[in-house]
Design a protein around this motif. Structure first.
Motif, PDB file in Angstrom:
ATOM      1  N   LEU A  31     -21.745  56.187  -6.196  1.00 31.46           N
ATOM      2  CA  LEU A  31     -22.382  57.079  -5.037  1.00 31.46           C
ATOM      3  C   LEU A  31     -23.762  56.385  -5.122  1.00 31.46           C
ATOM      4  N   SER A  32     -24.099  55.450  -5.706  1.00 29.48           N
ATOM      5  CA  SER A  32     -25.406  54.886  -5.703  1.00 29.48           C
ATOM      6  C   SER A  32     -26.026  54.383  -4.341  1.00 29.48           C
ATOM      7  N   PRO A  33     -25.010  53.451  -3.539  1.00 28.70           N
ATOM      8  CA  PRO A  33     -25.498  53.083  -2.186  1.00 28.70           C
ATOM      9  C   PRO A  33     -25.837  54.313  -1.546  1.00 28.70           C
ATOM     10  N   ILE A  34     -24.863  55.490  -1.498  1.00 32.79           N
ATOM     11  CA  ILE A  34     -25.273  56.451  -0.603  1.00 32.79           C
ATOM     12  C   ILE A  34     -26.531  57.249  -0.871  1.00 32.79           C
ATOM     13  N   TRP A  61     -29.065  55.977  -2.643  1.00 28.38           N
ATOM     14  CA  TRP A  61     -30.447  55.191  -2.458  1.00 28.38           C
ATOM     15  C   TRP A  61     -30.740  55.156  -1.063  1.00 28.38           C
ATOM     16  N   THR A  62     -29.749  54.970  -0.235  1.00 26.37           N
ATOM     17  CA  THR A  62     -30.086  55.249   1.296  1.00 26.37           C
ATOM     18  C   THR A  62     -30.767  56.557   1.852  1.00 26.37           C
ATOM     19  N   VAL A 107     -26.818  57.884   6.893  1.00 24.95           N
ATOM     20  CA  VAL A 107     -26.869  59.126   6.283  1.00 24.95           C
ATOM     21  C   VAL A 107     -26.207  60.209   6.905  1.00 24.95           C
ATOM     22  N   THR A 133     -22.570  60.261   6.889  1.00 21.15           N
ATOM     23  CA  THR A 133     -21.882  60.482   5.609  1.00 21.15           C
ATOM     24  C   THR A 133     -21.522  61.894   5.426  1.00 21.15           C
TER      25      THR A 133
END
Lengths: 288, 438, 296
Positions: C45-48, C50-51, C268, C271
């Motif tokens: 989940l980190s990329p999502i 962070w963005t 985002v 997403t």
């Protein structure tokens, strides 16, 4: 089913597929033998596009890079996918939630995911990964300038968005493992490692083969992640074959469409060669 | 099953509602709706026509684009402009000019590519239209030199809107803190950088756009120009990379590396801007069109700490600065289906006096006499820079030569080949490119 | 509970929906496994995350180096994206392409899949091989000629052309998926209906389709997902008019602030439907993916 009925049901779909899949494929092969541009009739030049492609070091580098990337990603996917599937298999109520969280990476468009990934690693734009690494080790990794760090980022990204698929497929396979055989093995005193290696993995070999097949197929054709993560791909030797085709056959308005088409055909051949063992295994499974 | 269907339905409804509500504000503040309105009286076309404009986003180009789109979208003409970054514009320009028909009807071009497209007949010559509308749109006030920069073989291929030249932006607060003056030569710049490294704790003070697939060749060209040498010689149709200055220029670039971010070969101008926003760079040299962003508080907390000066010379005895002058303008592709007369009126109105005035302080308009030293924080620097830039090379092979030597320069800067090997390769590539340009 | 729900059964098994509740035991292994799962979820989940953090920061600290971890959250970037760009239009384009693709794919694929499911066995193996072969093709080999065709016919840069291209590219997979669902419906139903006087088409429309709910939903979700995710075909076949969201984001990668942050906001926003797919449509995605791997 009567023949006439069969063909009436199948024809509309067949027309679309022939017109928009088979005919374009034929056109690509036609173009690969020509010196041509979009909208041009093109002039026949025989196999000279192929010789140009095969003697171009840039093509060789692209092939080596793409094949290497494919093999590494496939291996990682198998190991991590299996471990993750086994772990998720133990869950009960939390399973849909965990699956949902993991599926996100698969559902997000490849380009969007790669863009988000790039911001994690880009120190000029505040990437936290660099920040942490620099804090912990004091090292400054150049993720976009140096060849191998860039390869690591690309591998991570591709594994990131293919892992949910691998995990799900293996998880599905795990459901059909015969519990009695498992019990028997446990009674025989098999430890966890032997249990997995000798009992479970052979019985899910079908799905593992499927994961290998799809992973090979997809990573050999990787394109979207490079747009966001490796804009300097050609300069640092991280150009995938598809990326190369794009810059040769489209980016400049199609000046080298014939050459690009030849590389397309060569890529099809490469994919075919790499998939032969997988296809044979699948056909064997299918006829069982 | 029923519950999930209900949740699905509820979700779908909320989504539609949200979309509907939000649609009210969608695109309501597009920059073109807040742009200056100028006279744009184009005769009504025979049927409603859409005009597609290709122009990258930058605080200098946007005012002209937006003025054109907002002022000329009337009388059955609709002008459309989609946001796009500079690499995107380059790619789409090539694509749209390549065939018998293209997507775009007005294309932003710059002096560097005019000879190439002119010699290939991709752009429509504008001489007759210029004469026709010179009085009504006061086109003769557009600087003659800049018009010359957009002319090839006697034909005007683009209407100039602005000039861009290299400006040096630096952190005045850091300079004052360590007692420095803006450098006048590369040597002074390196000394200043060293002082900043030691005393102000900025690790990589110098920030230049050295993107290995693009900008790096512009930087090389500027160094070479400051050392008094062009890329090629028009009269003898030879390349100049066998001259000692060619190798010297590469060495100068390598000498700057210790003061620059190790990732600099992946930096185009936006990334260099980001270095300045972050405060991780103290001296940046890039095109004037990127300067306005640095002064906006929205973008950086250092916005008020930047000062501007003309770029330094490479050597103490250089006649010209590390600099280049690029003229940006509007051109009309030959393959457009829209009436070229109408298109010309649109671009003429976008470079009118009111439009040019409205583009200050972000841009340096091509209309004479618009920029005084107080027009913007960098106007004084621009006025100096514009007079001391090395001469342009408007030859049909210049673009091709530049493209061919770019990867070689990148390899030399990255240390993959020695500078001796590099200049040999550059000479070969350039000679081939000159021969091919017929 | 529908008859043709073997896929449903598989999906439920994968999701662990029918297992009896087990007593929890916190052994060493389960702690290890739990830790591994938590770490993996966080990493995935980190990329999502962070963005999402970056786009809620004020513009001057959004991409600041070194990164900031506490800030005044603001939704300005989303508002800016929505109001100062044509993002709304790109969303509409993406939706239109996805919907047209899905409808067309089903209209074309359902009859073909039905016919193939009632055909002799070697045809289905052939179909599997053909589907695999077409799935393995490099897209450019197909899309570049379609680009050429679209330009000459005047359909370049239209949502319809893009949707049609996507339908064609995904047809082999669609047909193969639907065929598996059809194959689960016993042929006795066909025969009974035909004895009652129905023609094949009527059998398809009146008997099969009502039973194919899960199958249609699964195939439809996948085609919709593929259209929604598509970048390569969209970037070749669209320009100004039919631009989709992924193509828009790609054109913003080289921008400076604040447009770069708006591109993040677009990512985002994109997403959110992804979350809907991953959680609400989870069962169907699982069914579809498992269908390929589990043989019967």
């Amino acid at each position: 089913m009567k023949k006439r009925e069969f063909w009436m049901l199948v024809t509309p779909s067949l027309v679309v597929m022939v017109g928009l899949l088979a005919v374009p494929l034929y056109r690509t092969i036609e173009w690969s033998l020509q010196n041509v541009n979009y909208g041009d009739p093109g002039t026949f030049i025989g196999l000279s596009n192929y010789t140009t492609a095969l003697t171009d070091p840039r093509f060789g580098r692209a092939v080596v890079f793409t094949v290497g990337l494919t093999l590494v990603v496939t291996a990682i996917l198998l190991v991590l996918g299996y471990l993750l599937a086994v772990a998720v298999n133990r869950l009960h109520r939390m399973r849909p939630i965990v699956l949902g969280l993991l599926l996100l990476a698969y559902v997000i468009p490849g380009l969007v995911g790669a863009t988000m990934f790039s911001w994690l690693f880009d120190s000029n734009f505040g990437g936290p990964v660099n920040y942490l690494i620099a804090h912990v080790t004091g090292q400054d990794l150049l993720w976009f300038t140096d060849t191998w760090p860039n390869r690591v980022v690309l591998t991570l990204n591709i594994v990131w968005f293919l892992l949910p698929f691998a995990m799900l497929v293996i998880l599905a396979g795990l459901q059909s493992v015969n519990p009695e055989v498992l019990e028997a093995a446990k009674i025989d005193g098999a430890g966890p490692f032997r249990l997995h290696w000798n009992v479970i993995i052979p019985s899910v070999s079908g799905v593992i083969g499927f994961v290998i097949l799809i992973s090979l197929m997809d990573v050999l054709r990787v394109f979207d992640p490079l747009v966001a993560l490796s804009p300097q791909a050609a300069a640092i030797g991280n150009e995938s074959i598809m990326f190369y085709i794009y810059s040769v056959a489209f980016k400049d308005g199609g000046q080298q469409l014939g050459l690009g088409s030849a590389i397309n055909v060569l890529l099809i051949i490469i994919i075919g060669i790499m998939l032969i063992p997988s296809i044979r295994a699948t056909a064997r499974e299918g006829s069982r | 099953m029923r519950t999930s269907l209900r949740t699905n339905g509820a979700l779908a409804l909320t989504a539609v509602a949200a979309l509907g509500l939000a649609a009210c504000g969608a695109g309501s503040k597009t920059a073109s709706s807040t742009a200056a309105q100028v006279t744009c009286d184009v005769a009504k076309p025979s049927k409603p026509t859409t005009v597609n404009v290709l122009a990258y986003n930058s605080s200098a180009i946007d005012p002209y684009t937006n003025t054109m789109v907002s002022s000329c979208s009337k009388n059955d003409y609709t002008l459309k402009h989609e946001p796009i970054d500079f690499p995107g514009q380059v790619q789409k320009t090539t694509a749209t000019l390549a065939g018998a028909s293209g997507t775009y009807d007005i294309v932003e071009t710059y002096g560097f590519v005019i000879p190439q497209y002119g010699s290939q007949n991709k752009l429509a010559p504008l001489n007759d239209l210029f004469t026709k509308y010179a009085d009504s749109y006061k086109l003769n006030d557009i600087s003659k030199d800049m018009r010359a920069a957009m002319t090839y073989d006697g034909k005007l291929y683009a209407l100039p809107m602005q000039a861009q030249m290299y400006i040096m932006a630096y952190r005045k607060d850091v300079f004052d803190q360590v007692g420095l003056q803006p450098p006048k030569t590369f040597e002074e710049m390196k000394t200043a950088a060293k002082t900043i490294q030691e005393k102000a704790g900025i690790k990589y003070p110098i920030a230049l756009p050295w993107l290995a697939t693009g900008d790096i060749v512009t930087s090389y060209d500027c160094i070479l120009g400051s050392l008094g040498v062009n890329l090629t010689n028009f009269d003898t149709k030879t390349a100049n990379f066998d001259k000692p200055q060619a190798k010297q220029a590469l060495d100068e670039m390598i000498a700057l590396k210790p003061f620059m971010d190790p990732q600099v070969t992946t930096f185009a101008q936006p990334a260099v801007q980001q270095q300045m926003y972050n405060g991780t760079g103290a001296i940046a040299i890039m095109f004037s069109g990127r300067m306005n962003d640095l002064t906006l508080e929205k973008n950086s907390k250092y916005a008020k700490s930047f000062a501007f000066a003309a770029p330094p010379k490479v050597a103490a005895d250089s006649a010209k600065l590390y600099d280049t002058l690029s003229v940006d303008g509007w051109s009309i592709p030959n393959n457009t289906a829209v009436d070229k007369d109408a298109l010309f009126q649109m671009i003429a109105s976008s470079v009118s006096e009111e439009a040019s005035k409205a583009s200050l302080p972000a841009a340096y308009p091509a209309r004479s006499g618009m920029v005084s030293d107080s027009s913007s924080p960098y106007a004084a620097a621009a006025n100096v820079s514009i007079t001391s830039a090395p001469p342009a090379e408007p030859y049909p092979w210049t673009a091709d030569v530049s493209n061919k030597i770019t990867p070689i320069i990148a390899n030399a800067v990255l240390g993959k080949i020695t500078t001796d090997e590099a200049v040999v390769q550059m000479q070969q590539a350039a000679t081939a490119a000159i021969a091919a340009a017929k | 509970m529908t008859i043709s729900a073997t896929q449903d059964v598989v999906a439920r098994k994968v999701l662990g929906a029918d297992e009896p509740p087990r007593r929890r035991r916190f052994t060493g292994t389960s702690v290890l496994v739990g830790g591994f799962l938590i770490l993996t979820c966080l990493a995935m989940l980190s990329p999502i995350v962070w963005t999402a953090m970056s786009v809620t920061k004020p513009t001057d600290v959004a991409f600041l180096n070194p990164p900031v971890f506490t800030w005044q959250p603001t939704l300005d970037t989303f508002v800016d994206l929505w109001q100062t760009t044509n993002f709304y239009q790109y969303v509409i384009n993406t939706l239109v392409v996805a919907v047209i693709s899905t409808v067309l794919a089903l209209v074309l694929g359902l009859p073909a899949a039905y016919a193939l499911s009632r055909a002799p066995g070697w045809i289905s193996t052939l179909l599997l091989v053909v589907a695999l072969i077409f799935r393995a093709l490099p897209r450019f080999a197909v899309v570049l000629p379609i680009y050429d065709l679209a330009r000459s016919v005047g359909l370049y840069d239209t949502t319809f052309a893009l949707a049609l291209a996507l339908v064609a590219i995904n047809q082999p997979f669609t047909i193969w998926l639907l065929r598996n669902f059809f194959a689960d419906i016993p042929t006795t139903l066909d025969e009974a209906a035909m004895m009652d006087g129905c023609s094949r088409f009527q059998v398809l429309r009146r008997v099969m389709l009502p039973l194919m709910g899960p199958g249609i939903l699964t195939a439809g979700i996948f085609v919709f997902l593929f259209a929604f995710q598509e970048y390569l075909t969209a970037t070749i076949l669209t320009d100004v008019n039919a631009r989709t969201v992924p193509v828009f984001i790609a054109t913003q990668l080289g921008q400076t602030l604040p447009m770069l942050q708006q591109a993040g906001a677009a990512a985002v926003l994109f997403t959110i439907p992804a979350i809907a797919f991953a959680f609400i449509a989870q069962k169907y995605i699982v069914a579809g993916l498992s269908a390929g791997s589990v043989k019967g």
